[in-house]
Design an enzyme around this catalytic site. Structure first.
Site, mmCIF file in Angstrom:
data_model
loop_
_atom_site.group_PDB
_atom_site.id
_atom_site.type_symbol
_atom_site.label_atom_id
_atom_site.label_comp_id
_atom_site.label_asym_id
_atom_site.label_seq_id
_atom_site.Cartn_x
_atom_site.Cartn_y
_atom_site.Cartn_z
ATOM 1 N N ASP A 19 -20.951 -1.634 -33.876
ATOM 2 C CA ASP A 19 -21.486 0.329 -34.645
ATOM 3 C C ASP A 19 -20.552 0.672 -35.383
ATOM 4 O O ASP A 19 -19.333 0.253 -35.235
ATOM 5 C CB ASP A 19 -21.349 1.211 -33.166
ATOM 6 C CG ASP A 19 -21.139 2.524 -33.598
ATOM 7 O OD1 ASP A 19 -22.104 2.781 -35.083
ATOM 8 O OD2 ASP A 19 -20.945 2.996 -32.449
ATOM 9 N N LYS A 82 -18.427 6.015 -44.421
ATOM 10 C CA LYS A 82 -20.173 6.004 -44.170
ATOM 11 C C LYS A 82 -20.868 6.914 -44.673
ATOM 12 O O LYS A 82 -21.877 7.072 -45.346
ATOM 13 C CB LYS A 82 -20.188 6.055 -43.057
ATOM 14 C CG LYS A 82 -21.840 5.708 -42.329
ATOM 15 C CD LYS A 82 -21.728 5.391 -40.919
ATOM 16 C CE LYS A 82 -23.396 5.928 -40.079
ATOM 17 N NZ LYS A 82 -22.940 5.177 -38.520
ATOM 18 N N GLU A 180 -29.824 2.792 -34.729
ATOM 19 C CA GLU A 180 -28.395 3.629 -33.626
ATOM 20 C C GLU A 180 -29.301 3.848 -32.366
ATOM 21 O O GLU A 180 -28.807 3.244 -31.328
ATOM 22 C CB GLU A 180 -27.747 4.445 -34.401
ATOM 23 C CG GLU A 180 -26.651 3.662 -34.914
ATOM 24 C CD GLU A 180 -25.604 5.001 -36.548
ATOM 25 O OE1 GLU A 180 -25.908 6.197 -35.506
ATOM 26 O OE2 GLU A 180 -25.385 4.246 -37.120
ATOM 27 N N ASP A 202 -27.532 12.070 -30.220
ATOM 28 C CA ASP A 202 -25.845 11.301 -30.761
ATOM 29 C C ASP A 202 -24.935 12.754 -31.379
ATOM 30 O O ASP A 202 -25.688 13.217 -32.840
ATOM 31 C CB ASP A 202 -26.011 10.633 -32.285
ATOM 32 C CG ASP A 202 -25.376 9.473 -32.423
ATOM 33 O OD1 ASP A 202 -24.281 10.111 -31.889
ATOM 34 O OD2 ASP A 202 -25.521 8.644 -32.680
HETATM 35 P P1 ADP Z 1 -18.875 8.247 -35.286
HETATM 36 O O1 ADP Z 1 -20.308 8.580 -34.313
HETATM 37 O O2 ADP Z 1 -19.012 9.520 -35.875
HETATM 38 O O3 ADP Z 1 -17.736 7.657 -34.991
HETATM 39 P P2 ADP Z 1 -17.966 8.794 -31.915
HETATM 40 O O4 ADP Z 1 -18.703 9.115 -31.784
HETATM 41 O O5 ADP Z 1 -16.564 8.247 -31.902
HETATM 42 O O6 ADP Z 1 -17.529 9.437 -33.991
HETATM 43 O O7 ADP Z 1 -16.846 10.365 -31.341
HETATM 44 C C1 ADP Z 1 -15.381 11.148 -31.939
HETATM 45 C C2 ADP Z 1 -15.780 12.092 -31.355
HETATM 46 O O8 ADP Z 1 -15.675 11.933 -30.244
HETATM 47 C C3 ADP Z 1 -14.305 12.925 -32.183
HETATM 48 O O9 ADP Z 1 -14.699 14.033 -32.160
HETATM 49 C C4 ADP Z 1 -13.630 12.922 -30.725
HETATM 50 O O10 ADP Z 1 -12.715 13.981 -30.649
HETATM 51 C C5 ADP Z 1 -14.893 12.991 -29.778
HETATM 52 N N1 ADP Z 1 -14.553 12.168 -28.866
HETATM 53 C C6 ADP Z 1 -13.897 11.414 -27.281
HETATM 54 N N2 ADP Z 1 -13.498 12.051 -26.602
HETATM 55 C C7 ADP Z 1 -13.690 12.806 -25.823
HETATM 56 C C8 ADP Z 1 -13.509 13.004 -24.626
HETATM 57 N N3 ADP Z 1 -12.991 12.705 -23.664
HETATM 58 N N4 ADP Z 1 -13.970 15.057 -24.889
HETATM 59 C C9 ADP Z 1 -14.271 15.501 -25.927
HETATM 60 N N5 ADP Z 1 -14.231 14.783 -26.792
HETATM 61 C C10 ADP Z 1 -14.534 13.253 -27.364
HETATM 62 MG MG MG Z 2 -21.814 7.120 -33.659
#
Ligand code: ADP
Ligand code: MG
Length: 645
Positions: A19, A82, A180, A202
């Site tokens: 991913d 990205k 995805e 998502d």
């Molecule tokens: P991407 O798909 O853009 O790579 P992610 O799916 O990894 O992103 O999500 C990242 C986001 O998730 C960040 O904004 C992070 O602060 C939030 N996040 C991760 N864990 C938590 C949590 N326990 N509570 C709230 N938000 C969270």
């Molecule tokens: Mg993602």
């Protein structure tokens, strides 16, 4: 007692799933027990921040170390690469993002100027992330086989191609690019059912994507996609950070140091609020201190506007897919931000059902990719093979005569897909076809995105309408378009793989769709006008040709009325009213009706005397101009050449 290490019978290179996220990336594989597992580093952390830092001494840091360096070296640390994938150097979107130094030299793609390296492209930066993930996988598994890499469902050709290029650069063999949301559905084992309709919600760090997936007889199709490329957990951080700055007595500050501090504190508080009703933090930075308390209810209220925006996109995606929320069989949550309890409640309310939350929303995409990689690598072919179908985000077509778009593959067509259409020549003796491949929903090619132009030359001169040009569009499983043009009578063929020089993000796609919607009526008017003009030109040309070849068949009186009708049609052609043109065409056709009958008789007599009847019929049938012949009435038409440039 020590345990013997039991060797895995299926050992050898292991396929992996990746991913490659905007904020974080994850690599996973399928264990010998058939379970998808995410690979963690030595600290047990599975999320790899998608951040790359370039240092003066030419060393490169990726992931957590790079992230830690971002604060002090913002220009040499690329985050959210990205967003730049497959984008053009002249793309205004890219200039708005980040604190980066962009290369000013010529070239089709964006390039960052970074310490120690000169210039790097987004593909090279992404390759660093992929290399890091590959290294982690090799530490865990030994040898790594091919990889399935996920991309957003809306990624276009250029963005998919750029992702593949990055993988190749990182030394990874790409088994397949996978959407995805489809990966998330696989992780939930939804492919084990036979039918169903699912929504994938998502919400990541900086992007929101929603997808409607249909599983039909074990086959997944992406029915529609939507979202907002500038919406995610980062927005929650910003909303909370401004409260923090206020608490520190720094309302509206522009101090980068305090802003960064407030954002970091906000994120920590946001994460804590996912598990606690109230969070109290002692803020302290550069001599300022404050005690800061937030209740979950306050936070929920703060992020309501963000949630509403996701709702708009979801309703639109449902509408696009022609699906009612009540008809859904499941809603899947993806992305770290869907951990926030208010998000879960909002989604449940929006879709009228509790979302699926069993799997970690951070890992579900990588897990699905790993399952798909395992399937494609084919060792365990006992599992039923899922044919994964994705969907075209925008229609693909060709520019036809008069600049109108001839749609070959409509938007939301499941891929892989192929379609062919036959075109013919518009002018006599034409020896070339110019093909212009466009993407978009507008009626006129000029309003769509140009993907490629190419010319098929060397067609032997034939009468207008005789050549048979078959144009085939193939969109492969990775979403890349291949165009083949073949002239049937001669077998002449030409192929192009369409790899446009820059990509579209979902916001641009959304904008294009909105424009198409808004322009709907005026577009149809324009299209009708363009079509009627082409038709008028064709009729005038045919009339003049007939008069010069068989002028002896008309009386002086008849000739006068034909000439009058021709003049009147020319006048209408110069105007802008398609209905007037249509009426005048009819007038001219009426005036030439009897003459045409006499010509036909003569042609048939000629044929009976040994000429080829078939060709006579072919030339007299209505060969609609679809092709880019030069415009015989237009000012730019070269008088002595029929070849298209
Ligand atoms: P991407 O798909 O853009 O790579 P992610 O799916 O990894 O992103 O999500 C990242 C986001 O998730 C960040 O904004 C992070 O602060 C939030 N996040 C991760 N864990 C938590 C949590 N326990 N509570 C709230 N938000 C969270
Ligand atoms: Mg993602």
């Amino acid at each position: 007692m020590s345990l013997l290490q039991i060797s895995d019978p299926s050992s050898g290179p292991r396929p992996i799933g990746i991913d490659l996220g905007t904020t974080n990336s994850v690599v996973a594989y399928v264990s010998s027990l058939g379970e998808p597992l995410a690979i963690s580093d030595c600290d047990g952390v599975v999320l790899v921040p998608s951040v790359v830092h370039y240092a003066e001494d030419r060393t490169i840091a990726v992931g957590p170390r790079a992230k830690a360096l971002a604060l002090d070296h913002p220009e040499d640390t690329i985050v959210s690469v990205k967003r730049f994938m497959g984008r053009g150097a002249d793309d205004p979107e890219t200039r708005r993002m980040g604190p980066y130094r962009f290369a000013t030299s010529e070239g089709p793609v964006v390039r960052f100027r970074v310490a120690g390296r000169g210039e790097v492209t987004p593909v090279e930066v992404s390759a660093e992330i992929l290399r890091e993930l590959k290294d982690r996988a090799e530490d865990e598994l030994g040898q790594v086989g091919g990889a399935v890499i996920t991309v957003p469902a809306y990624f276009d050709d250029a963005q998919r191609q750029a992702t593949k290029d990055a993988a190749r650069l990182a030394g990874l063999e790409v088994l397949r690019l996978l959407n995805e949301p489809t990966a998330a559905a696989l992780a939930y084992g939804l492919d084990k059912k036979t039918n169903g309709t699912f929504a994938v919600y998502d919400l990541g760090g900086g992007t929101f994507d929603v997808t409607i997936l249909v599983l039909d007889d074990g086959v997944f199709q992406v029915k529609s996609t939507g979202g907002d490329s500038q919406l995610g957990g980062d927005d929650m951080d910003r909303a909370l950070a401004s409260r923090i700055l206020t608490a520190l007595g720094l309302e509206g500050t522009s101090s980068p140091s305090f802003t960064r501090y407030a954002l970091d504190a906000a994120r920590a508080i946001k994460h804590a609020l996912t598990d606690h009703e109230t969070v109290t933090t002692d803020l302290s930075h550069e001599g300022r201190t404050a005690s800061f308390t937030v209740a979950r209810d306050d936070f929920d209220a703060l992020i309501q506007p963000l949630l509403q925006r996701t709702g708009v996109a979801c309703r639109r995606a449902l509408r696009d897919a022609g699906v009612e929320a009540s008809a859904l069989d499941g809603v899947i949550l993806v992305g770290g931000s869907t951990r926030v309890p208010a998000v879960r409640r909002y989604v449940a309310q929006l879709f009228g059902r509790a979302p699926l939350t069993d799997l970690d929303p951070d890992l579900v995409v990588a897990m699905g990719a790993a399952l798909q990689a395992d399937m494609l690598a084919g060792a365990g072919s006992s599992k039923n093979d899922v044919l994964l179908l994705d969907v075209l985000p925008l229609s693909l077509g060709l520019e036809a005569m008069g600049g109108v778009v001839e749609r070959i593959l409509p938007r939301n067509t499941p891929i892989p897909a192929a379609a062919a259409q036959v075109f013919t020549t518009y002018a006599d003796q034409q020896t070339g076809f110019e093909l212009h491949v466009v993407q978009g929903e507008r009626e006129l090619a000029a309003d769509c995105r140009s993907l490629a132009r190419f010319t098929l030359r060397g067609i032997p001169p034939m009468a207008a309408g005789l050549a048979r040009l078959e144009v085939r569009f193939d969109v492969d499983a990775d979403g890349i378009l291949h165009v083949t043009a073949k002239e049937r009578t001669t077998g002449l063929e030409q192929k192009v793989d369409v790899t446009p020089s820059y990509g579209l993000d979902d916001a641009t796609i959304e904008k294009m769709l909105e424009d198409a919607y808004e322009a709907g009526e005026s577009d149809i008017e324009k299209r009708s006008l363009a079509e009627q003009r082409v038709e008028a030109e064709r009729v005038i040309l045919a009339t003049e040709k007939a008069l010069s070849e068989d002028g002896d068949l008309v009386s002086a009186e008849e000739r006068a009325s034909i000439e009058l009708a021709t003049r009147r049609l020319r006048e209408a052609h110069a105007g802008t009213k398609h209905r007037v043109i249509a009426a005048r065409i009819e007038e001219l056709e009426h005036a030439t009706h009897e003459f045409a009958g006499r010509r036909m008789d003569r042609a048939i007599r000629g044929a009976l005397a040994g000429r080829d009847l078939v060709s006579v019929e072919e030339t007299t049938r209505d060969a609609r101009g679809i092709e880019h012949a030069h415009d015989p009435l237009g000012p730019s038409a070269p008088a002595d050449s029929t070849e298209v440039e």
